[in-house]
Write a protein that holds these residues in place. Sequence first.
Motif, short mmCIF file in Angstrom:
data_model
loop_
_atom_site.label_atom_id
_atom_site.label_comp_id
_atom_site.label_asym_id
_atom_site.label_seq_id
_atom_site.Cartn_x
_atom_site.Cartn_y
_atom_site.Cartn_z
N GLN A 199 0.84 -1.20 0.00
CA GLN A 199 0.00 0.00 0.00
C GLN A 199 0.88 1.26 0.00
N ARG A 200 1.89 1.27 0.76
CA ARG A 200 2.77 2.44 0.86
C ARG A 200 3.47 2.67 -0.48
N ARG A 201 3.95 1.56 -1.05
CA ARG A 201 4.66 1.69 -2.33
C ARG A 201 3.72 2.25 -3.41
N LEU A 202 2.50 1.75 -3.39
CA LEU A 202 1.53 2.25 -4.38
C LEU A 202 1.23 3.73 -4.17
N ALA A 203 1.10 4.14 -2.90
CA ALA A 203 0.83 5.55 -2.60
C ALA A 203 2.00 6.42 -3.04
N GLU A 204 3.19 5.94 -2.81
CA GLU A 204 4.37 6.71 -3.21
C GLU A 204 4.43 6.86 -4.75
N GLU A 205 4.07 5.81 -5.40
CA GLU A 205 4.06 5.88 -6.88
C GLU A 205 3.06 6.93 -7.36
N THR A 206 1.91 7.01 -6.68
CA THR A 206 0.91 8.01 -7.05
C THR A 206 1.42 9.42 -6.77
N THR A 242 -8.26 16.63 -2.71
CA THR A 242 -8.88 15.48 -2.05
C THR A 242 -7.99 14.26 -2.28
N ILE A 243 -7.49 13.72 -1.20
CA ILE A 243 -6.55 12.59 -1.31
C ILE A 243 -7.26 11.37 -0.73
N GLU A 244 -7.52 10.41 -1.60
CA GLU A 244 -8.22 9.19 -1.18
C GLU A 244 -7.26 8.01 -1.27
N SER A 245 -7.36 7.16 -0.28
CA SER A 245 -6.50 5.96 -0.28
C SER A 245 -7.28 4.79 0.29
N ALA A 246 -6.83 3.60 -0.06
CA ALA A 246 -7.54 2.40 0.39
C ALA A 246 -7.34 2.19 1.89
N THR A 247 -6.15 2.48 2.32
CA THR A 247 -5.84 2.36 3.77
C THR A 247 -5.38 3.73 4.27
N PRO A 248 -5.46 3.98 5.53
CA PRO A 248 -5.00 5.29 6.05
C PRO A 248 -3.53 5.52 5.71
N LEU A 249 -3.24 6.74 5.24
CA LEU A 249 -1.86 7.04 4.85
C LEU A 249 -1.03 7.32 6.10
N PRO A 250 0.20 6.87 6.13
CA PRO A 250 1.09 7.23 7.25
C PRO A 250 1.32 8.73 7.28
N ALA A 251 1.64 9.26 8.41
CA ALA A 251 1.79 10.71 8.58
C ALA A 251 2.90 11.26 7.69
N ASP A 252 4.01 10.53 7.61
CA ASP A 252 5.13 11.04 6.81
C ASP A 252 4.74 11.11 5.32
N LEU A 253 4.00 10.12 4.91
CA LEU A 253 3.58 10.12 3.49
C LEU A 253 2.57 11.25 3.23
N ARG A 288 -10.91 5.20 1.27
CA ARG A 288 -11.89 4.52 0.39
C ARG A 288 -11.39 3.10 0.12
N PRO A 289 -11.90 2.14 0.86
CA PRO A 289 -11.43 0.75 0.69
C PRO A 289 -11.68 0.21 -0.72
N GLU A 290 -12.71 0.76 -1.39
CA GLU A 290 -13.00 0.23 -2.75
C GLU A 290 -11.88 0.52 -3.75
N LEU A 291 -10.94 1.41 -3.36
CA LEU A 291 -9.79 1.63 -4.25
C LEU A 291 -8.83 0.44 -4.25
N ILE A 292 -9.00 -0.45 -3.30
CA ILE A 292 -8.23 -1.70 -3.13
C ILE A 292 -6.80 -1.40 -2.69
N GLY A 293 -6.12 -0.54 -3.45
CA GLY A 293 -4.74 -0.19 -3.10
C GLY A 293 -4.36 1.09 -3.81
N GLY A 294 -3.29 1.73 -3.34
CA GLY A 294 -2.84 2.96 -3.99
C GLY A 294 -3.59 4.18 -3.51
N MET A 295 -3.50 5.25 -4.30
CA MET A 295 -4.01 6.54 -3.87
C MET A 295 -4.61 7.28 -5.06
#
Lengths: 181, 130
Positions: A168-175, B65-76, B99-106
């Motif tokens: 998940q983190r890797r995917l977020a970083e890519e975005t 608006t930043i949506e992610s499947a799981t809560p983003l870490p603070a540093d990110l 938004r869990p329906e995103l499955i993964g990513g942001m």
Amino acid sequence: MNALTLLAVVQGDGQVAQIARTFGVDWPHLVAQIISFSIVCAVLHKFAYKRILAMLELRREQIRQGIANAEKIKTELDKTETQRQEVMAQAHTQGAKFIEEARAAAARVQQEETNKSIAAAEQIMAKAREAAAQDHDRMLAELKREVGKLVVQATTTVTGKILTAEDQRRLAEETSKLIMA
Amino acid sequence: MKITKQAKREAKQLYRLCVVKGLLDENRVRQVVPRVVATGGRDCPSILAHFLRLVKLDCAEHTATIESATPLPADLQTVVQTELTHRYGPGLTTVFAQRPELIGGMRIQVGCDVYDGSVRAGLEALAKSF
């Protein structure tokens, strides 16, 4: 003329006169009758006999001409019959020729129609092949789409469960990298 | 409601008055609206309607608006905010959502710009390719 001679002879001879008296010959009446008979003969000769002869001659001439015409007609008929025979023979020849030409034309038309039918059949076959190919392509595309949907559904179901926090983190970083791209 | 050209022009002038150094000043907006209402002109509703639209557009342009499947870490989250500020300038409001329906990513949306790196978007692109 003979009567006058006879009269002269009788005048010159007494016996003749006596015989004439015996038989009751009345010379004036006889002469008058002879003259009138001669006149009648002359008139008949002039006005009846000549015309009848002329008419007979005319009839004879007409009959002769008729016979000649009949001969001529017969000749013409023979000639016409010969020509007819020739024309018939010629017509027969031409008829046979026309029949041959018609047969040849019919054979040619039949061959052309056969070729056209073959071409049409080949065209229909080509279209059928093309339609079958299109159907095949369409079905293949539909199958591909369905398989794709199934793959996506399966991936959607499975991916969420297998992604770790690191993923998940890797995917977020890519975005986030997309922002500065 | 039909908004006339005159009303649009006046609403735009009001909006410009509320912009300070390229950013919409909320206090000015709060002052402008009652004054317009107080004038009671015939075009007042249409002017305010168009003014509201312009304010909404401005808010949308300055909201990320930043949506992610799981809560983003603070540093990110900090990294993303920094990059967005660098890209769109200061005054950007960031909203984080899960938004869990995103499955993964942001998925990030700033005005009309969308940066979608979610697995859902990838799968949708894959489904469209079939």
